[in-house]
Each structure stands twice: as C-alpha cells, then as structure tokens.
Design a protein around this motif. Structure first.
Motif, PDB file in Angstrom:
ATOM      1  N   GLY A  10       0.827  -1.209   0.000  1.00  0.00           N
ATOM      2  CA  GLY A  10       0.000   0.000   0.000  1.00  0.00           C
ATOM      3  C   GLY A  10       0.857   1.253   0.000  1.00  0.00           C
ATOM      4  N   GLY A  12      -0.242   4.392   0.358  1.00  0.00           N
ATOM      5  CA  GLY A  12      -0.921   5.534   0.969  1.00  0.00           C
ATOM      6  C   GLY A  12       0.058   6.198   1.940  1.00  0.00           C
ATOM      7  N   VAL A  13      -0.463   7.114   2.735  1.00  0.00           N
ATOM      8  CA  VAL A  13       0.426   7.859   3.634  1.00  0.00           C
ATOM      9  C   VAL A  13       1.091   6.936   4.658  1.00  0.00           C
ATOM     10  CG1 VAL A  13       0.431   9.618   5.471  1.00  0.00           C
ATOM     11  CG2 VAL A  13      -0.701  10.078   3.279  1.00  0.00           C
ATOM     12  N   GLY A  15       1.876   3.636   4.378  1.00  0.00           N
ATOM     13  CA  GLY A  15       2.898   2.810   3.741  1.00  0.00           C
ATOM     14  C   GLY A  15       4.110   3.635   3.313  1.00  0.00           C
ATOM     15  N   GLY A  40      -3.317   6.631  -2.211  1.00  0.00           N
ATOM     16  CA  GLY A  40      -4.475   5.917  -1.659  1.00  0.00           C
ATOM     17  C   GLY A  40      -5.662   6.838  -1.463  1.00  0.00           C
ATOM     18  N   LEU A  54     -10.685  14.491  -3.505  1.00  0.00           N
ATOM     19  CA  LEU A  54     -11.775  13.509  -3.474  1.00  0.00           C
ATOM     20  C   LEU A  54     -11.773  12.704  -2.174  1.00  0.00           C
ATOM     21  CD1 LEU A  54     -11.282  12.126  -7.106  1.00  0.00           C
ATOM     22  CD2 LEU A  54     -12.878  13.896  -6.353  1.00  0.00           C
ATOM     23  N   ILE A 214      -1.139  -5.788  -7.553  1.00  0.00           N
ATOM     24  CA  ILE A 214      -2.265  -6.103  -6.653  1.00  0.00           C
ATOM     25  C   ILE A 214      -1.889  -7.319  -5.816  1.00  0.00           C
ATOM     26  CG2 ILE A 214      -4.710  -6.730  -6.539  1.00  0.00           C
ATOM     27  CD1 ILE A 214      -4.984  -5.472  -9.375  1.00  0.00           C
ATOM     28  N   THR A 242      -0.604  -2.149   4.860  1.00  0.00           N
ATOM     29  CA  THR A 242      -1.357  -0.910   5.156  1.00  0.00           C
ATOM     30  C   THR A 242      -2.668  -0.826   4.400  1.00  0.00           C
ATOM     31  OG1 THR A 242      -0.429   0.491   3.390  1.00  0.00           O
ATOM     32  CG2 THR A 242       0.878   0.267   5.403  1.00  0.00           C
ATOM     33  N   VAL A 247     -10.346  -4.044   2.864  1.00  0.00           N
ATOM     34  CA  VAL A 247      -9.549  -4.973   2.047  1.00  0.00           C
ATOM     35  C   VAL A 247      -9.072  -6.124   2.924  1.00  0.00           C
ATOM     36  CG1 VAL A 247      -7.475  -5.225   0.620  1.00  0.00           C
ATOM     37  CG2 VAL A 247      -8.860  -3.145   0.443  1.00  0.00           C
ATOM     38  N   LYS A 277     -18.340  12.317  -0.943  1.00  0.00           N
ATOM     39  CA  LYS A 277     -18.372  13.776  -1.091  1.00  0.00           C
ATOM     40  C   LYS A 277     -19.162  14.147  -2.348  1.00  0.00           C
ATOM     41  CE  LYS A 277     -14.022  15.174   1.044  1.00  0.00           C
ATOM     42  NZ  LYS A 277     -12.666  15.722   0.768  1.00  0.00           N
ATOM     43  N   TRP A 366     -16.190   5.963  -3.056  1.00  0.00           N
ATOM     44  CA  TRP A 366     -15.169   5.180  -2.350  1.00  0.00           C
ATOM     45  C   TRP A 366     -15.685   3.791  -1.990  1.00  0.00           C
ATOM     46  CZ3 TRP A 366     -10.248   6.579  -2.303  1.00  0.00           C
ATOM     47  CH2 TRP A 366      -9.946   7.919  -2.547  1.00  0.00           C
ATOM     48  N   SER A 375     -14.728   4.779   2.984  1.00  0.00           N
ATOM     49  CA  SER A 375     -13.817   5.923   3.142  1.00  0.00           C
ATOM     50  C   SER A 375     -12.828   5.726   4.287  1.00  0.00           C
ATOM     51  CB  SER A 375     -14.610   7.216   3.337  1.00  0.00           C
ATOM     52  OG  SER A 375     -15.144   7.620   2.081  1.00  0.00           O
ATOM     53  N   GLY A 403      -1.734   1.778   9.116  1.00  0.00           N
ATOM     54  CA  GLY A 403      -2.826   2.450   8.399  1.00  0.00           C
ATOM     55  C   GLY A 403      -3.727   3.165   9.388  1.00  0.00           C
TER      56      GLY A 403
HETATM   57  C1  LIG Z   1     -13.929  10.949   1.313  1.00  0.00           C
HETATM   58  C2  LIG Z   1     -12.842  10.968   2.361  1.00  0.00           C
HETATM   59  C3  LIG Z   1     -12.657  12.085   3.152  1.00  0.00           C
HETATM   60  C4  LIG Z   1     -11.645  12.106   4.101  1.00  0.00           C
HETATM   61  N1  LIG Z   1     -11.407  13.254   4.794  1.00  0.00           N
HETATM   62  C5  LIG Z   1     -10.336  13.333   5.592  1.00  0.00           C
HETATM   63  C6  LIG Z   1      -9.913  14.591   6.095  1.00  0.00           C
HETATM   64  O1  LIG Z   1     -10.497  15.629   5.793  1.00  0.00           O
HETATM   65  N2  LIG Z   1      -8.825  14.609   6.912  1.00  0.00           N
HETATM   66  C7  LIG Z   1      -8.125  13.482   7.222  1.00  0.00           C
HETATM   67  O2  LIG Z   1      -7.135  13.570   7.964  1.00  0.00           O
HETATM   68  N3  LIG Z   1      -8.470  12.284   6.719  1.00  0.00           N
HETATM   69  C8  LIG Z   1      -9.555  12.192   5.907  1.00  0.00           C
HETATM   70  N4  LIG Z   1      -9.863  11.006   5.316  1.00  0.00           N
HETATM   71  C9  LIG Z   1      -9.163   9.794   5.740  1.00  0.00           C
HETATM   72  C10 LIG Z   1      -7.761   9.684   5.142  1.00  0.00           C
HETATM   73  O3  LIG Z   1      -7.838   9.882   3.749  1.00  0.00           O
HETATM   74  C11 LIG Z   1      -7.215   8.306   5.450  1.00  0.00           C
HETATM   75  O4  LIG Z   1      -7.290   8.079   6.848  1.00  0.00           O
HETATM   76  C12 LIG Z   1      -5.750   8.112   5.044  1.00  0.00           C
HETATM   77  O5  LIG Z   1      -5.481   8.678   3.791  1.00  0.00           O
HETATM   78  C13 LIG Z   1      -5.474   6.613   5.042  1.00  0.00           C
HETATM   79  O6  LIG Z   1      -4.129   6.360   4.686  1.00  0.00           O
HETATM   80  P1  LIG Z   1      -3.610   4.859   4.746  1.00  0.00           P
HETATM   81  O7  LIG Z   1      -2.226   4.873   4.264  1.00  0.00           O
HETATM   82  O8  LIG Z   1      -3.929   4.271   6.066  1.00  0.00           O
HETATM   83  O9  LIG Z   1      -4.558   4.074   3.720  1.00  0.00           O
HETATM   84  P2  LIG Z   1      -4.714   4.263   2.094  1.00  0.00           P
HETATM   85  O10 LIG Z   1      -4.508   5.692   1.745  1.00  0.00           O
HETATM   86  O11 LIG Z   1      -5.978   3.629   1.763  1.00  0.00           O
HETATM   87  O12 LIG Z   1      -3.488   3.434   1.576  1.00  0.00           O
HETATM   88  C14 LIG Z   1      -3.571   2.033   1.391  1.00  0.00           C
HETATM   89  C15 LIG Z   1      -3.074   1.705   0.020  1.00  0.00           C
HETATM   90  O13 LIG Z   1      -3.183   0.293  -0.169  1.00  0.00           O
HETATM   91  C16 LIG Z   1      -3.523   0.068  -1.513  1.00  0.00           C
HETATM   92  N5  LIG Z   1      -4.096  -1.265  -1.667  1.00  0.00           N
HETATM   93  C17 LIG Z   1      -5.331  -1.689  -1.306  1.00  0.00           C
HETATM   94  N6  LIG Z   1      -5.490  -2.971  -1.602  1.00  0.00           N
HETATM   95  C18 LIG Z   1      -4.330  -3.401  -2.148  1.00  0.00           C
HETATM   96  C19 LIG Z   1      -3.872  -4.638  -2.654  1.00  0.00           C
HETATM   97  N7  LIG Z   1      -4.653  -5.720  -2.675  1.00  0.00           N
HETATM   98  N8  LIG Z   1      -2.600  -4.713  -3.140  1.00  0.00           N
HETATM   99  C20 LIG Z   1      -1.792  -3.612  -3.144  1.00  0.00           C
HETATM  100  N9  LIG Z   1      -2.180  -2.419  -2.685  1.00  0.00           N
HETATM  101  C21 LIG Z   1      -3.440  -2.304  -2.178  1.00  0.00           C
HETATM  102  C22 LIG Z   1      -4.516   1.162  -1.824  1.00  0.00           C
HETATM  103  O14 LIG Z   1      -4.640   1.374  -3.220  1.00  0.00           O
HETATM  104  C23 LIG Z   1      -3.893   2.344  -1.102  1.00  0.00           C
HETATM  105  O15 LIG Z   1      -3.067   3.111  -1.950  1.00  0.00           O
HETATM  106  C24 LIG Z   1     -10.837  10.971   4.317  1.00  0.00           C
HETATM  107  C25 LIG Z   1     -11.011   9.850   3.520  1.00  0.00           C
HETATM  108  C26 LIG Z   1     -11.981   9.852   2.535  1.00  0.00           C
HETATM  109  C27 LIG Z   1     -12.089   8.671   1.624  1.00  0.00           C
END
Ligand SMILES: Cc1cc2nc3c(=O)[nH]c(=O)nc-3n(C[C@H](O)[C@H](O)[C@H](O)COP(=O)(O)OP(=O)(O)OC[C@H]3O[C@@H](n4cnc5c(N)ncnc54)[C@H](O)[C@@H]3O)c2cc1C
Length: 444
Positions: A10, A12-13, A15, A40, A54, A214, A242, A247, A277, A366, A375, A403
């Motif tokens: 992953g 995202g932030v 990972g 992410g 988004l 994936i 992450t 998932v 949103k 989402w 989300s 995560g």
């Molecule tokens: C609509 C919306 C509004 C939000 N508003 C806010 C806000 O205003 N402020 C705030 O702080 N937070 C907000 N959040 C929450 C914030 O975006 C998340 O908490 C944060 O970005 C999560 O980061 P993460 O690294 O934990 O997960 P993710 O960003 O989900 O990273 C996980 C990664 O894993 C990847 N992945 C998934 N499955 C697989 C797989 N099978 N194989 C390989 N890769 C995979 C995904 O593509 C993704 O890139 C919001 C979220 C959404 C959706």
C-alpha cells in the motif's frame, strides 16, 4: 528470487511513511501498490483548472500536527477552514430552522449552547457506558437528563445523528458509544488549495514503488514473508501491510496463516463506513459571503443538512456536501442527476430560485473502490478504542499492520496513517526514530 528487507503493501500515507523511514535507515524496501498512482485515500482530481480533493482534505487541527509539519516542509499552501469537524459554531455558520427560515442570532446561540451542554454531560455518560452501548444509547441517556421540550430535544438529537454520519459515515445506532472519543480539534483546521496529494507525492520521492501490483496473498512464518501479486511473488524478511480494513476483511486479500488473536478480534469489530463527497460548482454565489457553512434543521435535512463553502479555495462558487451514513446507503446506485436533483431540492427550499443549476458536479464512490471499500473505518457497537492499536500488534516478529485504522489516538485521518507508518518503522528497526526524519531532506 530477490529477498528484500521489507515489503510495504500500500502506497498511501501510512505505507509511504514506513517505507521512507526504513529506506533512510538503509533497508532494502519495496512498496507494492495496486493502483496506478500513490496516495491511496489522499487523492486529488485536476480537471478544467479545478483542484478537487476527493479523499482527505482537512488537517483537523494544526497544533502539534505531524501532518502540518510535513506539509510545511513540503512547501504546501494551506487555507484556514475550521469547520471540518462538524463543529456547531467554531466559525460563522448559517443555520436554517425546520421551516427553512434562517435562525436569528439568539435562536442560533440557544441551539449551540444546547449542543455544548449535551457534550459536557456526554463525557460521564460515555465513561460509564456498557461495552455494547451505541452512540445513540449514550446520547439519548445524556439528553434525558435535561428535561427539555420535545422540540428542543429533537433538534439536538438530529444534530447528533448528523455528527455520527458526517464524522464517521456511520448511522448513530451502529457507532460504538466511544466511537467519537478521538474527535478533538487542536488549533485551526486547514485545507490545501493546490491539492493534498502533494504530501504522498513528496513522501514517495526516491522510493522503490511498484504500481499496479495487486497483492492477493501474504504468507508469513518465522522465516519471513512471501507475497503473491498479479505480477509474481516477492519475498522479504518483514512486511508492513497498510491496506484498508475493508480490504483486510475481504476474500480477495488472504493472510496465511490467518491473523491470530488479539489482532483478528480487533479487526472484526471495525467496519468500513458509508461516506461520499458531493461537490457542486455554480455560476454565481447565492449564499451569504461571510459564512463557512450552511446547515438546515428538521426532517427535510435527513440526508442533505450541511454544505461547506469551498469558494475561498479557488474563487469558483462551490459547495460541498456529504452523502454520509443513511444518505450514502439510500442514494447508492442513483445516477448523478438524481443525486443533484435531490440536493438542489433542499438548497431551493432555503434559497428559492437563486439556487441555480450547478455548472459542474463531482460525486465520489469510495464504497465501490476495490482498494478502499469505503472511506475509513469506524468502531462498531461492542468495539473498544484500543482495538485500533491492537491491530498493530506485531505478528510473529515479521508482519506489521499499519494504516489509519491502527492508530487509537487519531484514527480515520491522515495523521493516524502517518503515525502508524512511523510506529511500524520503529518496530522493525527496534529503536526510536525522530518524527521529522520523515521529511528531513537527506535521502532516500
Ligand atoms: C472521502 C474521504 C474524506 C476524508 N477526509 C479526511 C480529512 O479531511 N482529513 C483526514 O485527515 N483524513 C480524511 N480522510 C481519511 C484519510 O484519507 C485516510 O485516513 C488516510 O489517507 C489513510 O491512509 P492509509 O495509508 O492508512 O490508507 P490508504 O490511503 O488507503 O493506503 C492504502 C493503500 O493500499 C492500496 N491497496 C489496497 N489494496 C491493495 C492490494 N490488494 N494490493 C496492493 N495495494 C493495495 C490502496 O490502493 C492504497 O493506496 C478521508 C477519507 C476519505 C475517503
């Protein structure tokens, strides 16, 4: 087959933070990402000169915020916008009563004071609540202590439903009593006029990120970790997983042997939410200039009750509202026009014919995204706040979950994601790592 020190699943932030710190410490790290881009749930759309976040858009309080520090180090511009936490009154908000008429200052103040009184009473009620109590149970119990008129109770009760849906994308009956415990805002809130995605883009610089990989299976043992992807298998001594809770809970992502307790139990008590949103852009502003948000009370506001004025970001008259909780589940499957018509019916109640047709609309989905499945995660009834941190318990010395959902103090946020990635890196390195190492200029 190459054997890496760490595979991070992953980009995202969470990972990217973990990968960055481990890479800086000299580890051989590969990040596997299913999408064709990093970030992410931090995702910015750029179209027709408009920048639209988004996913995440707010830093919910910049005081002592690692995300604010990282954003500053990355040179990201911010705009103050302190209404992101569903506050009743932190900044000017235009309230409309159930009859569609704007409340005068005295009526608005009375309502806001009722919310404050309720919040004060709620602290002890939540602290004393049963394990299986919902946010509905505790808020009703607190409301019953006031002896207010039915109408007064109803306005506050309805506001609490909206808070649960807008903050956590969960119906108030489905959210645990402690489900909003983390809901504190320290300092101003800000948003990013040039897009939040500059943060993950910066974090990813110099890392070995493999896009469109994936992951379908993660096998772990005392010897390390083997991951299966659509592009082959990779082997490492350790892995940081992450992917979002949705998932992790799906049949498309297998962990073998299955997650042990207490991690498995904690995972089963969290769920992905229903939260989308809706951005509406207009040719002309028809609402007041000096308000951050518009809210309507009463049954007409069942789905559409709050609109946030994003005009200050780019000068284009823009309102954003949320399809959250029931608003999301009940409008799921509707086409864009039906959603817009439904939202506009409510805006026309408040503003009459001044509320013209939007010139452009963006609605997120989402829930249907296979790599998000919602989300963010919320605490279902029966869960405890600790379940977040418990998810991050290192497994067999080789597998680390990280995560947003794994950070008790600030789940469901970019902050939680970043902190959890930092913790995973510390656990793997077996030592403390200064937080500013994440954005310090040296390597990778
Ligand atoms: C609509 C919306 C509004 C939000 N508003 C806010 C806000 O205003 N402020 C705030 O702080 N937070 C907000 N959040 C929450 C914030 O975006 C998340 O908490 C944060 O970005 C999560 O980061 P993460 O690294 O934990 O997960 P993710 O960003 O989900 O990273 C996980 C990664 O894993 C990847 N992945 C998934 N499955 C697989 C797989 N099978 N194989 C390989 N890769 C995979 C995904 O593509 C993704 O890139 C919001 C979220 C959404 C959706």
């Amino acid at each position: 087959m190459d054997r890496y020190d760490t595979l991070v699943i992953g980009a995202g932030v969470a990972g990217l933070t973990a990968a960055r710190l481990l890479t800086k410490a000299g580890h051989r790290v590969v990040v596997l990402e299913a999408r064709d881009h990093v970030g992410g749930r931090v995702r910015t759309e750029r179209a027709n000169g408009l920048v639209t976040d988004l996913g995440a858009s707010w830093i919910h309080g910049i005081a002592d915020s690692p995300v604010a520090a990282a954003a500053e180090a990355c040179g990201m511009r911010t705009v103050e916008f302190t209404v992101g936490g569903c506050q009743a009154d932190s900044r000017p908000i235009a309230y409309y009563g159930p009859d569609g008429v704007r409340l005068d200052d005295a009526a608005q103040l009375n309502f806001v004071e009722d919310i404050r009184a309720l919040d004060a009473a709620l602290v002890d009620v939540i602290a004393a609540s049963a394990v299986d109590a919902s946010y509905r149970d505790v808020t009703d119990e607190a409301l019953a202590t006031f002896g207010w008129s039915e109408d007064r109770v109803q306005r506050v009760r309805e506001y609490l439903e909206h808070r649960s849906e807008e903050q956590y994308g969960a119906r108030i009956e489905d959210l645990a009593a402690h489900g909003l415990d983390d809901d504190q805002i320290e300092g101003d809130e800000v948003v990013f006029p040039d897009g939040y995605d500059a943060l993950p883009e910066s974090l990813a610089e110099g890392l070995d990120v493999r896009l469109e990989h994936i992951v379908s299976r993660v096998e772990w043992s005392g010897h390390g970790v083997v991951t299966s992807t659509n592009r082959g298998r990779l082997v490492a001594a350790q892995a940081v997983v992450t992917v979002p809770v949705g998932v992790l809970q799906s049949a498309e992502f297998a962990i073998e042997p299955p997650l042990p307790e207490p991690v498995a139990g904690a995972l089963s008590r969290l769920a992905m939410n229903d939260f989308e949103k809706v951005f509406l852009r207009f040719p002309k502003k028809f609402w007041d200039d000096d308000v951050y948000a518009i809210r309507q009370q009463g049954p007409q506001g069942r789905w559409w009750h709050s609109w946030y004025d994003l005009t200050r970001l780019h000068g284009t008259p823009t309102l954003m509202t949320f399809a959250a909780g029931r608003g999301a589940t009940e409008t799921r499957g509707w086409d864009e026009q039906s959603v817009v018509d439904s939202v506009m019916t409510q805006l026309r109640r408040l503003f009459g014919d001044l509320a013209t047709k939007p010139t452009s609309v963006t609605i997120t989905d989402w829930h249907a995204d296979p790599f998000a499945r919602g989300s963010y995660a919320y605490m279902t009834v029966g869960s405890s706040t600790d379940d977040h941190d418990v998810l991050a318990t290192p497994i067999g010395g080789v597998l680390h979950l990280a995560g947003e959902a794994t950070w008790t103090d600030d789940p469901a946020t970019v902050t939680g994601a970043m902190m959890s990635g930092h913790r995973a890196a510390e656990n793997i390195l077996g030592r403390a790592v200064a937080f500013n190492e994440i954005w310090a200029s040296s390597g990778p």
